[in-house]
Design a protein around this motif. Sequence first.
Motif, PDB file in Angstrom:
ATOM      1  N   SER A 110     -75.300  19.441  23.171  1.00  0.00           N
ATOM      2  CA  SER A 110     -74.197  19.059  22.279  1.00  0.00           C
ATOM      3  C   SER A 110     -73.673  17.640  22.494  1.00  0.00           C
ATOM      4  CB  SER A 110     -73.049  20.062  22.439  1.00  0.00           C
ATOM      5  OG  SER A 110     -72.531  19.974  23.755  1.00  0.00           O
ATOM      6  N   VAL A 154     -73.810  13.750  22.085  1.00  0.00           N
ATOM      7  CA  VAL A 154     -74.481  12.798  21.191  1.00  0.00           C
ATOM      8  C   VAL A 154     -75.156  11.662  21.963  1.00  0.00           C
ATOM      9  CG1 VAL A 154     -74.125  11.149  19.312  1.00  0.00           C
ATOM     10  CG2 VAL A 154     -72.973  13.378  19.258  1.00  0.00           C
ATOM     11  N   GLU A 183     -71.299  15.108  12.743  1.00  0.00           N
ATOM     12  CA  GLU A 183     -72.209  14.048  13.181  1.00  0.00           C
ATOM     13  C   GLU A 183     -73.354  13.871  12.170  1.00  0.00           C
ATOM     14  OE1 GLU A 183     -71.737  12.054  15.880  1.00  0.00           O
ATOM     15  OE2 GLU A 183     -73.683  11.068  15.870  1.00  0.00           O
ATOM     16  N   VAL A 241     -65.138  12.415  25.058  1.00  0.00           N
ATOM     17  CA  VAL A 241     -64.170  11.347  25.299  1.00  0.00           C
ATOM     18  C   VAL A 241     -62.735  11.837  25.518  1.00  0.00           C
ATOM     19  CG1 VAL A 241     -63.568  10.674  22.907  1.00  0.00           C
ATOM     20  CG2 VAL A 241     -63.713   8.947  24.702  1.00  0.00           C
ATOM     21  N   LYS A 273     -62.432  13.336  29.007  1.00  0.00           N
ATOM     22  CA  LYS A 273     -62.710  12.274  29.985  1.00  0.00           C
ATOM     23  C   LYS A 273     -61.466  11.403  30.167  1.00  0.00           C
ATOM     24  CE  LYS A 273     -65.690   8.292  30.786  1.00  0.00           C
ATOM     25  NZ  LYS A 273     -66.939   7.591  30.460  1.00  0.00           N
ATOM     26  N   ALA A 313     -64.181   3.480  17.638  1.00  0.00           N
ATOM     27  CA  ALA A 313     -64.676   4.556  16.772  1.00  0.00           C
ATOM     28  C   ALA A 313     -63.511   5.470  16.415  1.00  0.00           C
ATOM     29  CB  ALA A 313     -65.758   5.343  17.507  1.00  0.00           C
ATOM     30  N   VAL A 338     -60.482   5.995  19.224  1.00  0.00           N
ATOM     31  CA  VAL A 338     -60.512   6.322  20.658  1.00  0.00           C
ATOM     32  C   VAL A 338     -59.399   5.542  21.367  1.00  0.00           C
ATOM     33  CG1 VAL A 338     -61.926   6.102  22.756  1.00  0.00           C
ATOM     34  CG2 VAL A 338     -62.986   6.858  20.608  1.00  0.00           C
ATOM     35  N   LEU A 350     -71.584   6.110  15.361  1.00  0.00           N
ATOM     36  CA  LEU A 350     -70.977   6.652  14.140  1.00  0.00           C
ATOM     37  C   LEU A 350     -69.533   6.150  14.146  1.00  0.00           C
ATOM     38  CD1 LEU A 350     -71.103  10.375  12.951  1.00  0.00           C
ATOM     39  CD2 LEU A 350     -69.195   8.833  12.555  1.00  0.00           C
TER      40      LEU A 350
HETATM   41  N1  GDD Z   1     -68.407  10.704  25.443  1.00  0.00           N
HETATM   42  C1  GDD Z   1     -67.872   9.480  25.453  1.00  0.00           C
HETATM   43  N2  GDD Z   1     -67.694   8.827  26.640  1.00  0.00           N
HETATM   44  N3  GDD Z   1     -67.530   8.931  24.276  1.00  0.00           N
HETATM   45  C2  GDD Z   1     -66.974   7.688  24.282  1.00  0.00           C
HETATM   46  C3  GDD Z   1     -66.750   6.976  25.470  1.00  0.00           C
HETATM   47  C4  GDD Z   1     -67.129   7.568  26.709  1.00  0.00           C
HETATM   48  O1  GDD Z   1     -66.976   7.002  27.795  1.00  0.00           O
HETATM   49  N4  GDD Z   1     -66.179   5.791  25.145  1.00  0.00           N
HETATM   50  C5  GDD Z   1     -66.051   5.766  23.821  1.00  0.00           C
HETATM   51  N5  GDD Z   1     -66.533   6.899  23.274  1.00  0.00           N
HETATM   52  C6  GDD Z   1     -66.616   7.208  21.842  1.00  0.00           C
HETATM   53  C7  GDD Z   1     -68.012   7.571  21.367  1.00  0.00           C
HETATM   54  O2  GDD Z   1     -68.815   6.405  21.210  1.00  0.00           O
HETATM   55  C8  GDD Z   1     -67.673   8.276  20.065  1.00  0.00           C
HETATM   56  O3  GDD Z   1     -67.515   7.329  19.038  1.00  0.00           O
HETATM   57  C9  GDD Z   1     -66.333   8.954  20.351  1.00  0.00           C
HETATM   58  O4  GDD Z   1     -65.841   8.365  21.560  1.00  0.00           O
HETATM   59  C10 GDD Z   1     -66.402  10.456  20.522  1.00  0.00           C
HETATM   60  O5  GDD Z   1     -67.394  10.746  21.471  1.00  0.00           O
HETATM   61  P1  GDD Z   1     -67.595  12.253  22.037  1.00  0.00           P
HETATM   62  O6  GDD Z   1     -66.308  12.783  22.520  1.00  0.00           O
HETATM   63  O7  GDD Z   1     -68.738  12.192  22.995  1.00  0.00           O
HETATM   64  O8  GDD Z   1     -67.948  13.092  20.734  1.00  0.00           O
HETATM   65  P2  GDD Z   1     -68.960  12.809  19.506  1.00  0.00           P
HETATM   66  O9  GDD Z   1     -68.124  12.435  18.317  1.00  0.00           O
HETATM   67  O10 GDD Z   1     -70.040  11.888  19.876  1.00  0.00           O
HETATM   68  O11 GDD Z   1     -69.610  14.243  19.282  1.00  0.00           O
HETATM   69  C11 GDD Z   1     -68.826  15.428  19.305  1.00  0.00           C
HETATM   70  O12 GDD Z   1     -68.414  15.769  18.000  1.00  0.00           O
HETATM   71  C12 GDD Z   1     -69.455  16.187  17.122  1.00  0.00           C
HETATM   72  C13 GDD Z   1     -68.796  16.506  15.757  1.00  0.00           C
HETATM   73  O13 GDD Z   1     -68.679  15.315  15.031  1.00  0.00           O
HETATM   74  C14 GDD Z   1     -69.660  16.521  19.951  1.00  0.00           C
HETATM   75  O14 GDD Z   1     -68.830  17.642  20.201  1.00  0.00           O
HETATM   76  C15 GDD Z   1     -70.779  16.993  19.055  1.00  0.00           C
HETATM   77  O15 GDD Z   1     -71.430  18.120  19.650  1.00  0.00           O
HETATM   78  C16 GDD Z   1     -70.161  17.388  17.706  1.00  0.00           C
HETATM   79  O16 GDD Z   1     -71.149  17.859  16.834  1.00  0.00           O
END
Ligand code: GDD
Length: 322
Positions: free
Chosen positions: A84, A86, A127, A191, A194, A217, A253, A284
Motif C-alpha cells: 500500500s 506509493v 492514487e 506522511v 510520520k 503535495a 503536507v 501526484l
Molecule cells: N510517506 C511520505 N513520507 N510521504 C511524504 C513525505 C514522507 O517523508 N514527505 C512528503 N510526503 C508526501 C508524499 O510525496 C505524498 O504527496 C503525500 O505526502 C502523502 O504521502 P503518503 O502519506 O505516503 O500517502 P499517498 O498519498 O502516497 O498514498 C496513500 O493514499 C492513497 C490514496 O490516495 C496510501 O494510503 C495509498 O495506499 C492510498 O491508495
Amino acid sequence: MKKAFITGINGQDGSYLTEYLLGLGYEVHGIVRRNSVPEHQQSRIELARENLHVSYGDLLDTSGLYKLLSNIQPDEIYNLAAQSHVRISFDVPQFTAQTNALGALNLLEAYRNSCPQAKYYQASSSEMFGTSVESDNYQRETTPLKPTSPYGCAKVFAYNITRNYRKSYNLHAVNGILFNHESPRRGSNFVTNKVVKAAVLIKKGKADILELGNMDAYRDWGHSKDYVRAMHMIINHDIADDFVVATGESHSVREMTEYVFSKLDMNYKDYVVQNPKFLRPEELPYLRGDSSRLRKTFNWTPEYTFESLMDEMIEFWMQQIK
Ligand code: GDD
C-alpha cells in the motif's frame, strides 16, 4: 449470521472493518501473510475474539484462496490487501503489480469459481487519478485515470478487472475509490503519522529533526473509521456500482505539518528538513474528492474533520511516547 471474508485484515482498514462488522453481528474471516514475527500479525487487531477466524493466506496463492472461499462461503468479500505504500512501489514495482493487480484478479477468479453469489468489494484508490483534475478542482467517478506510480498503475488494473468481471459474469463486484484515510493505526511511514509521531518525539525531547520529502503535495485526508462504514454501504447497495469516498477538503503536507507542530506549541520551520530520499520519481500533486454520489445515495457523512482526525493522532502518540 452474515459472513465476511477480508484480505488485509490486520491492516488499518481491515482492523477497523473487522471491529465494525463484528459489532453488526457478522462472522468475520480473514487472511494474514506469514511473518517471521507473529506478534506483528496482531499489532492492530485482537485475533482471539468470538466470531473472528484468521487463517494464513496470500493473494498470490490462488489455490489457497479458492479453498478458503469454497469452505467459508462468505456473503461479502473485501479485498483490502495490498503493497500500500506509493513511494515503495517504485522500489518494488513488480511485487506491487503482482500483489495489487494480479492478486485482485486471483481473488476474483477464486470468488467466481467458488461463491459467485457473494458480494465483492475492491479497495480502489484515488492514487489512480494521478495528474487528472476536473476544471472545478475535484476528482470524481467520471474523472479520467492517469496514474503516476507503479502502485497507481496496478490499482487501475484491479479497478478495471473488477468492473470487467461484474459485466462479464454478472457478479456483484464493486469498487470504493478511497481518498487518503488515516488514524492512529496508520503505518508510521505514511506522511500524517510520520509527522505526528516525529513532532511528539521532538516535543518530548527524544528527537531533533523531521526529514520529509515534498511538502507541497495536497491530499484529501479522512478517517479510516468513517471510510470502512462507507465500504459496507457500497458493497450492500442493491446495484453493483463504484463510488468515490472523500471529505472534499484538501490540505498540503506543509499545512498538515504546520497544524500538528502548532498544536504542540512548536514552529515546524525550526525542525523540518527536506531529504531527497523521501521524494518520488513522479509525484501526484493534488487530490480533492467529490463524494456527492456516496452522500446522496447512502446519506453518508464523515464524523471526523481534518482537525479532529489529526488531534486524535496527536493524542495517541502523546500517550504512547512517555
Ligand atoms: N510517506 C511520505 N513520507 N510521504 C511524504 C513525505 C514522507 O517523508 N514527505 C512528503 N510526503 C508526501 C508524499 O510525496 C505524498 O504527496 C503525500 O505526502 C502523502 O504521502 P503518503 O502519506 O505516503 O500517502 P499517498 O498519498 O502516497 O498514498 C496513500 O493514499 C492513497 C490514496 O490516495 C496510501 O494510503 C495509498 O495506499 C492510498 O491508495
